[in-house]
Scaffold this motif. Structure first.
Motif, PDB file in Angstrom:
ATOM      1  N   ILE A   1      65.229 -35.391  -0.167  1.00  0.00           N
ATOM      2  CA  ILE A   1      66.592 -35.371   0.604  1.00  0.00           C
ATOM      3  C   ILE A   1      66.719 -35.776   0.129  1.00  0.00           C
ATOM      4  N   ALA A   2      67.041 -37.083  -1.102  1.00  0.00           N
ATOM      5  CA  ALA A   2      67.821 -37.715  -1.304  1.00  0.00           C
ATOM      6  C   ALA A   2      68.615 -37.008  -1.991  1.00  0.00           C
ATOM      7  N   LEU A   3      67.749 -36.260  -3.561  1.00  0.00           N
ATOM      8  CA  LEU A   3      69.024 -35.719  -4.515  1.00  0.00           C
ATOM      9  C   LEU A   3      69.543 -34.386  -2.915  1.00  0.00           C
ATOM     10  N   GLY A   4      69.231 -33.571  -2.030  1.00  0.00           N
ATOM     11  CA  GLY A   4      70.230 -32.430  -1.773  1.00  0.00           C
ATOM     12  C   GLY A   4      71.136 -33.957  -1.139  1.00  0.00           C
ATOM     13  N   GLY A   5      71.008 -35.233  -0.565  1.00  0.00           N
ATOM     14  CA  GLY A   5      72.357 -35.609  -0.087  1.00  0.00           C
ATOM     15  C   GLY A   5      72.959 -36.205  -1.702  1.00  0.00           C
ATOM     16  N   ILE A   6      73.097 -35.963  -2.554  1.00  0.00           N
ATOM     17  CA  ILE A   6      73.642 -36.483  -4.278  1.00  0.00           C
ATOM     18  C   ILE A   6      74.356 -35.029  -4.071  1.00  0.00           C
ATOM     19  N   LEU A   7      73.944 -34.227  -4.323  1.00  0.00           N
ATOM     20  CA  LEU A   7      74.344 -32.763  -3.935  1.00  0.00           C
ATOM     21  C   LEU A   7      75.093 -32.522  -3.520  1.00  0.00           C
ATOM     22  N   TRP A   8      75.057 -32.948  -2.532  1.00  0.00           N
ATOM     23  CA  TRP A   8      75.952 -32.545  -1.395  1.00  0.00           C
ATOM     24  C   TRP A   8      77.299 -32.813  -1.360  1.00  0.00           C
ATOM     25  N   LEU A   9      76.806 -34.625  -1.900  1.00  0.00           N
ATOM     26  CA  LEU A   9      78.031 -35.509  -2.271  1.00  0.00           C
ATOM     27  C   LEU A   9      79.369 -35.160  -3.561  1.00  0.00           C
ATOM     28  N   THR A  10      78.711 -34.585  -4.378  1.00  0.00           N
ATOM     29  CA  THR A  10      79.154 -34.411  -5.426  1.00  0.00           C
ATOM     30  C   THR A  10      80.099 -32.532  -5.802  1.00  0.00           C
ATOM     31  N   TYR A  11      79.850 -32.085  -4.157  1.00  0.00           N
ATOM     32  CA  TYR A  11      81.110 -30.814  -4.003  1.00  0.00           C
ATOM     33  C   TYR A  11      82.005 -31.300  -2.608  1.00  0.00           C
ATOM     34  N   HIS A  12      81.348 -32.810  -2.387  1.00  0.00           N
ATOM     35  CA  HIS A  12      82.188 -33.188  -1.477  1.00  0.00           C
ATOM     36  C   HIS A  12      81.823 -34.482  -0.551  1.00  0.00           C
ATOM     37  N   PRO A  13      83.082 -35.624  -2.088  1.00  0.00           N
ATOM     38  CA  PRO A  13      82.868 -36.712  -2.032  1.00  0.00           C
ATOM     39  C   PRO A  13      83.489 -37.269  -1.023  1.00  0.00           C
ATOM     40  N   SER A  14      84.377 -37.044  -0.012  1.00  0.00           N
ATOM     41  CA  SER A  14      84.730 -37.582   0.365  1.00  0.00           C
ATOM     42  C   SER A  14      85.272 -36.828   1.979  1.00  0.00           C
ATOM     43  N   ASP A  15      84.556 -35.739   1.948  1.00  0.00           N
ATOM     44  CA  ASP A  15      84.788 -34.373   3.032  1.00  0.00           C
ATOM     45  C   ASP A  15      83.690 -35.642   4.239  1.00  0.00           C
ATOM     46  N   LYS A  16      83.541 -36.166   5.229  1.00  0.00           N
ATOM     47  CA  LYS A  16      82.476 -36.099   6.848  1.00  0.00           C
ATOM     48  C   LYS A  16      81.184 -37.046   5.951  1.00  0.00           C
ATOM     49  N   ALA A  17      81.106 -38.230   5.160  1.00  0.00           N
ATOM     50  CA  ALA A  17      80.348 -38.912   4.321  1.00  0.00           C
ATOM     51  C   ALA A  17      79.475 -39.270   5.460  1.00  0.00           C
ATOM     52  N   ASP A  18      80.276 -40.101   6.510  1.00  0.00           N
ATOM     53  CA  ASP A  18      79.265 -40.260   7.493  1.00  0.00           C
ATOM     54  C   ASP A  18      78.804 -40.162   8.605  1.00  0.00           C
ATOM     55  N   LEU A  19      78.917 -38.310   8.586  1.00  0.00           N
ATOM     56  CA  LEU A  19      78.095 -36.930   9.497  1.00  0.00           C
ATOM     57  C   LEU A  19      76.685 -36.948   8.204  1.00  0.00           C
ATOM     58  N   LEU A  20      77.127 -37.150   6.927  1.00  0.00           N
ATOM     59  CA  LEU A  20      75.848 -36.627   5.924  1.00  0.00           C
ATOM     60  C   LEU A  20      75.558 -37.796   6.009  1.00  0.00           C
ATOM     61  N   PHE A  21      75.537 -38.701   6.337  1.00  0.00           N
ATOM     62  CA  PHE A  21      74.610 -40.045   6.061  1.00  0.00           C
ATOM     63  C   PHE A  21      73.103 -39.868   8.045  1.00  0.00           C
TER      64      PHE A  21
END
Length: 412
Positions: free
Chosen positions: A199-219
């Motif tokens: 889950i942590a790696l999946g979150g990191i990977l997502w952020l590398t593609y979408h660093p400023s897009d809806k991070a609150d919903l991701l978390f």
């Protein structure tokens, strides 16, 4: 309000997905599942509750290399008893129990022993059990561990590549070092440990593609997935490690805004985590007739016995498992470099990293007794602190001026 509504819709879909996954696990025929579990017992992989992965110490001595076959055997026990009480098993998650040794419980269960009793473990969602039962339809425990290792290794390499491309070598080295200092590779061999790592790696990977897009919903999603899949092993790394990456990629220069963003994102993660727990207790209580809220309260009351007397022991016990000499050397090198070429503009970002570094210690304070008892695997939460401290150090070094200074010295 629109964001809250969207978050509520996402959360509803997540809970529905958890239930559907439980139904899918329930639909797996028992015969092939039991056959593969029997193969697993025969292979010898579950002969000891707490074996060491690298250094083989005396029996029952737990160190930073200890595997949690105890909980893996519990998961397999639940896998074979999943349908023993009908569809309620999706929410009650029954298992056969004779005592404290889970590997023995599993062997006796598969041998048809009847001296034990049925235990309901309904406080948790047991997402790892759902997934394990589906996989046991196809392969054994050894096969599943190979699959987890291959998948997690591929995901890790992908993450590291993306970190280098999007954040540079500093974040790459810091995250890599943090994972090495907590022996992350051991988590890849365990049904118990692997979910939070993935889950942590999946979150990191997502952020590398979408660093400023809806991070609150991701978390929010990361917190919910953690509550669904994890048995309170190292839940905070699904918040802390992605948050380190988020701070790095956003590079917020206003310290007030940066600290507020860290707090807001953590709040969204916590909301997803807590609400997913509450949804399980509510659904299980409503649909099975058992009061899971009372069960959860009793367990929480048991964990809280001793109160603040466990705080110091919890923190010290976890810190002692960390590879401190490597952490100290790395931080000393960064301190020397910062003294040579200090980067004042990096202070706001360093403050954000220091706030993130506090996350595992907040967890140890809130969960002092279990954190002290399970320090041999809870210490991996310190990956967040190590990565944050290393990133704070790199933020305070003016690397451009340092390279220029080195180039000038080389020309002399």
């Amino acid at each position: 309000m629109r964001r809250v509504g969207k978050a509520a819709l996402i959360f509803a879909f997540l809970v529905a997905g958890y239930l559907l996954l439980g139904v899918l696990a329930y639909s797996m025929p028992d015969a092939p599942v039991r056959h593969h579990v029997e193969q697993s017992i025969g292979s010898g992989d579950l002969s000891n509750d707490y074996p060491q992965a690298v250094i083989h110490a005396d029996f029952d001595i737990q160190d930073e290399y200890t595997m949690d076959n105890f909980t893996d055997a519990l998961i397999l026990n639940q896998v074979v008893n999943f349908r023993s009480e009908g569809m309620k098993g999706i929410l009650l998650v029954p298992r056969y129990d004779e005592g404290v040794y889970m590997c023995n419980n599993l062997r006796h269960c598969m041998a048809g022993a009847d001296e034990g009793r049925t235990i309901h473990y309904a406080r948790y969602w047991h997402g790892s059990t759902f997934v394990a039962r589906i996989l046991f339809f196809f392969t054994s425990y050894t096969g599943i561990r190979y699959l987890i290792y291959l998948f997690s290794s591929g995901l890790l390499l992908w993450c590291l590549f993306r970190l280098w491309r999007s954040g540079g070598w500093a974040v790459l080295v810091s995250i890599t070092a943090a994972l090495l200092f907590v022996n992350v590779y051991i988590m890849q061999f365990s049904l118990q440990f692997a979910p939070v790592l993935l889950i942590a790696l999946g979150g990191i990977l997502w952020l590398t593609y979408h660093p400023s897009d809806k991070a609150d919903l991701l978390f929010l999603v990361l917190g919910s997935l953690t509550a669904f899949a994890d048995l309170i092993t190292v839940p905070t790394i699904t918040l802390g490690l992605p948050l380190v990456v988020l701070v790095s990629l956003r590079n917020e220069s206003d310290w007030r805004r940066g600290l507020l963003q860290v707090v807001q994102v953590a709040a969204w993660w916590l909301a997803g985590y807590v609400l997913t727990w509450l949804s399980k207790w509510g659904l299980a209580t409503l649909l099975t007739g058992e009061n899971i809220f009372v069960d959860a309260y009793n367990q929480g009351n048991n964990w809280s016995k001793g109160g603040s007397s466990y705080l110091g022991a919890a923190i010290v016990s976890n810190l002692k498992f960390l590879h401190w000499k490597f952490v100290v050397v790395a931080l000393m090198i960064l301190a020397v470099l910062a003294s040579v070429r200090f980067r004042k503009k990096g202070l706001p970002q360093a403050m954000q990293y220091l706030l993130v570094a506090a996350i595992p210690f907040v967890y140890y304070i809130l969960m002092a007794r279990p954190a002290e008892c399970h320090a041999w695997f809870n210490y991996r939460a310190l990956a967040t602190a190590v990565a944050s401290l290393l990133m704070a150090g790199t933020a305070l070094v003016d690397w451009k001026r340092l390279r220029q200074w080195k180039a000038q010295k080389d020309t002399k």
